[in-house]
Design a protein around this motif. Structure first.
Motif, PDB file in Angstrom:
ATOM      1  N   ARG A  94      36.424  41.494  34.590  1.00  0.00           N
ATOM      2  CA  ARG A  94      36.234  40.462  35.613  1.00  0.00           C
ATOM      3  C   ARG A  94      36.565  41.011  36.995  1.00  0.00           C
ATOM      4  N   ASP A  95      37.624  41.812  37.076  1.00  0.00           N
ATOM      5  CA  ASP A  95      37.964  42.448  38.359  1.00  0.00           C
ATOM      6  C   ASP A  95      36.807  43.302  38.857  1.00  0.00           C
ATOM      7  N   ILE A  96      36.232  44.091  37.967  1.00  0.00           N
ATOM      8  CA  ILE A  96      35.136  44.974  38.346  1.00  0.00           C
ATOM      9  C   ILE A  96      33.922  44.164  38.783  1.00  0.00           C
ATOM     10  N   ARG A 100      36.934  44.009  42.608  1.00  0.00           N
ATOM     11  CA  ARG A 100      38.358  44.339  42.753  1.00  0.00           C
ATOM     12  C   ARG A 100      38.654  45.624  41.974  1.00  0.00           C
ATOM     13  N   TYR A 101      38.102  46.720  42.451  1.00  0.00           N
ATOM     14  CA  TYR A 101      38.201  47.988  41.732  1.00  0.00           C
ATOM     15  C   TYR A 101      39.625  48.537  41.732  1.00  0.00           C
ATOM     16  N   GLY A 102      40.349  48.339  42.831  1.00  0.00           N
ATOM     17  CA  GLY A 102      41.730  48.814  42.899  1.00  0.00           C
ATOM     18  C   GLY A 102      42.606  48.133  41.868  1.00  0.00           C
ATOM     19  N   ASP A 103      42.452  46.810  41.735  1.00  0.00           N
ATOM     20  CA  ASP A 103      43.229  46.064  40.742  1.00  0.00           C
ATOM     21  C   ASP A 103      42.878  46.524  39.333  1.00  0.00           C
ATOM     22  N   ALA A 104      41.579  46.714  39.104  1.00  0.00           N
ATOM     23  CA  ALA A 104      41.124  47.132  37.780  1.00  0.00           C
ATOM     24  C   ALA A 104      41.677  48.510  37.429  1.00  0.00           C
ATOM     25  N   GLU A 105      41.634  49.424  38.391  1.00  0.00           N
ATOM     26  CA  GLU A 105      42.130  50.775  38.133  1.00  0.00           C
ATOM     27  C   GLU A 105      43.635  50.782  37.888  1.00  0.00           C
ATOM     28  N   GLN A 106      44.360  49.957  38.628  1.00  0.00           N
ATOM     29  CA  GLN A 106      45.810  49.881  38.451  1.00  0.00           C
ATOM     30  C   GLN A 106      46.153  49.401  37.043  1.00  0.00           C
ATOM     31  N   LYS A 107      45.420  48.410  36.558  1.00  0.00           N
ATOM     32  CA  LYS A 107      45.665  47.891  35.215  1.00  0.00           C
ATOM     33  C   LYS A 107      45.353  48.949  34.159  1.00  0.00           C
TER      34      LYS A 107
END
Length: 204
Positions: A94-96, A100-107
């Motif tokens: 959903r982030d992607i 929200r790529y930064g949030d997705a990568e952090q997770k």
């Protein structure tokens, strides 16, 4: 929330791949960003909220069913709950889909297990960041870990075909290598966006 199967246009008992496919198609159609200042944007946001809720519910239901069966024989945990356990691959997708790529990568970086889905999603994020060789490697790894996954294979084939198509198109033209390379990369990014339910190039 109404019937999640009806919301996604699915029959009860739909598979994980069918749920993902339906979500991508609906997300591409109703994503609010494509409506700009259109009065229909509010309706699209409400519809997208319903779609996300239905998707989350069905993915968790399918995964719980998988866990119940798998735990009874192997005692393993869900591939969709790693790290802190406060988020899942569904959250990352959903982030992607909304950029929200930064949030997705952090997770993803907080997860310990690097399975096929992890590699696929990380590859998509690398593509968005412009690290194309790295993206290809991760998505190729995802295909190696789960060779029967149609989504992974289609994305990898799409990148290969797009590269070949643009190389053939521009090979004998007067365009320079930098422009050709730029077009190849732009097309690949758009293809990965569509896999997540978004769309970088509106006309494609």
């Amino acid at each position: 929330m109404g019937n999640p199967y009806e919301t996604l246009g699915l029959k009860e008992g739909a598979t994980q791949e069918e749920i993902k496919k339906a979500y991508r198609e609906l997300a591409k159609k109703y994503h609010p960003d494509q409506y700009g200042n259109n009065p229909l944007r509010d309706l699209a946001e409400n519809k997208m909220r319903e779609i996300n809720e239905a998707y989350d519910y069905l993915m968790k239901k399918v995964q719980n069913s998988y866990n119940s069966s798998n735990n009874s024989t192997h005692g393993t945990n869900s591939n969709y709950s790693h790290g802190s356990g406060s988020f899942s691959y569904t959250d990352i997708r959903r982030d992607i889909s909304v950029g929200r790529y930064g949030d997705a990568e952090q997770k993803l970086n907080s997860m310990k297990m690097r399975d096929a889905e992890w590699n696929y999603l990380y590859g998509v994020i690398q593509m968005q960041k412009g690290f194309y060789d790295s993206a290809y490697t991760y998505i190729q790894t995802a295909c190696s870990l789960d060779p029967n996954n149609l989504e992974y294979r289609q994305t990898l084939n799409m990148i290969n075909n797009n590269n070949k198509s643009y190389k053939n198109t521009y090979y004998k033209t007067t365009r320079n290598d930098d422009m050709c390379d730029f077009c190849i990369k732009l097309w690949c990014i758009d293809s990965c966006c569509e896999c997540m339910g978004g769309d970088l190039i509106g006309c494609c």
